[in-house]
Design an enzyme around this catalytic site. Structure first.
Site, short mmCIF file in Angstrom:
data_model
loop_
_atom_site.label_atom_id
_atom_site.label_comp_id
_atom_site.label_asym_id
_atom_site.label_seq_id
_atom_site.Cartn_x
_atom_site.Cartn_y
_atom_site.Cartn_z
N ASP A 189 52.91 29.35 74.74
CA ASP A 189 52.63 30.12 73.51
C ASP A 189 51.14 30.41 73.45
OD1 ASP A 189 55.15 29.29 72.83
OD2 ASP A 189 54.43 27.73 71.46
N1 URA Z 1 56.90 24.38 73.79
C1 URA Z 1 56.23 25.02 72.84
O1 URA Z 1 56.50 24.88 71.65
N2 URA Z 1 55.23 25.84 73.23
C2 URA Z 1 54.89 26.03 74.52
O2 URA Z 1 53.97 26.78 74.80
C3 URA Z 1 55.60 25.34 75.49
C4 URA Z 1 56.61 24.52 75.11
#
Ligand code: URA
Length: 247
Positions: free
Chosen positions: A112
């Site tokens: 993310d």
């Molecule tokens: N889980 C999440 O919430 N975000 C990420 O970037 C990877 C795994």
């Protein structure tokens, strides 16, 4: 593969030396000692010609990356950077950190924008595909800064599985790294690749995430790589990555 197309065939000790295993002489000694395997067969004769692009070459049982030009990079993605090679809206993206590199690299999976940490890049399509595919179940380790006081049984609950809107999520491992009144730093290992899975999971059990860092993908650790920096994986690390996805 040992083929008859001599244009692509190179002596085994030269291929090993070019991969950085050691000097040609040292590689010849490894062959003499029965430590080198080509396509599943221990090779004891010197001078066997192999195709470095297609042969599966192992030293002491560990796959050696021999295809010329293939690279795997570790990147410590900063918070606020999107996991795309370009961004139409001009937002910072991981591609910005690769400008000027001649290889055609792709990122393996995504983080993310708000998540920091380890993202791998490679131009080895098969490796990238396998690492990203859920069937290979590559474990990923995250450190999450969360709100709340962690109850004793949280690890058990997370290992047993928590129902999210798109199905059950289970962690392989969970531990509290540090805790202070009302907040904690926790470590989770899971095989999942679903979007926002760690944030959704921890929110579902009442501990919203305030900060998230991925510190390991399969056998590769983030180590002390600084935010926004790239490093080329060593031969040993690439060998371990291959092994982790059955290549
Ligand atoms: N889980 C999440 O919430 N975000 C990420 O970037 C990877 C795994």
């Amino acid at each position: 593969m040992v083929t008859n197309d001599t244009s692509t065939q190179i002596r085994l000790q030269k291929v090993l030396a070019a991969a950085g295993i050691g000097s040609r002489r040292a590689c010849e000694e490894m062959i003499d000692e029965g430590r080198v395997e080509v396509d599943g067969r221990i090779v004891l004769e010197q001078g066997l010609r192999v195709d470095p692009r297609s042969s599966v070459i192992k030293v002491d049982g560990m796959r050696i990356p021999t295809a010329p030009g293939h690279v795997v990079l570790a990147f410590n993605k900063p918070r606020g950077v999107h996991s795309t090679m370009t961004d139409e809206r001009g937002r910072p993206c991981v591609g910005d950190y690769l400008r000027g590199r001649k290889e055609r690299l792709f990122h393996v999976g995504r983080l993310d924008a708000d998540t920091e940490g380890l993202l791998l890049f490679t131009n080895d399509g098969e490796l990238a595909q396998r690492l990203a595919h859920p069937s290979h179940g590559v474990a990923k380790t995250y450190l999450a800064q969360v709100k709340g006081t962690i109850p004793r049984d949280l690890g058990k609950r997370l290992r047993e599985g928590v129902e999210l809107e798109d199905g059950i999520v289970r962690v392989d491992r969970f531990r509290v790294v540090t805790s202070a009144p009302g907040r904690a730093l926790v470590e989770l290992v899971l095989h999942e690749g679903r979007k926002h899975v760690v944030r959704r999971l921890l929110a579902a059990v009442g501990h919203p995430v305030e900060g998230l860092v991925r510190v390991k993908v399969g056998p590769i650790g983030l180590g002390d790589l600084r935010s926004g920096k790239l490093r080329t994986l060593t031969i040993g690390e690439v060998g371990e990555l291959y092994a982790s996805v059955g290549l």
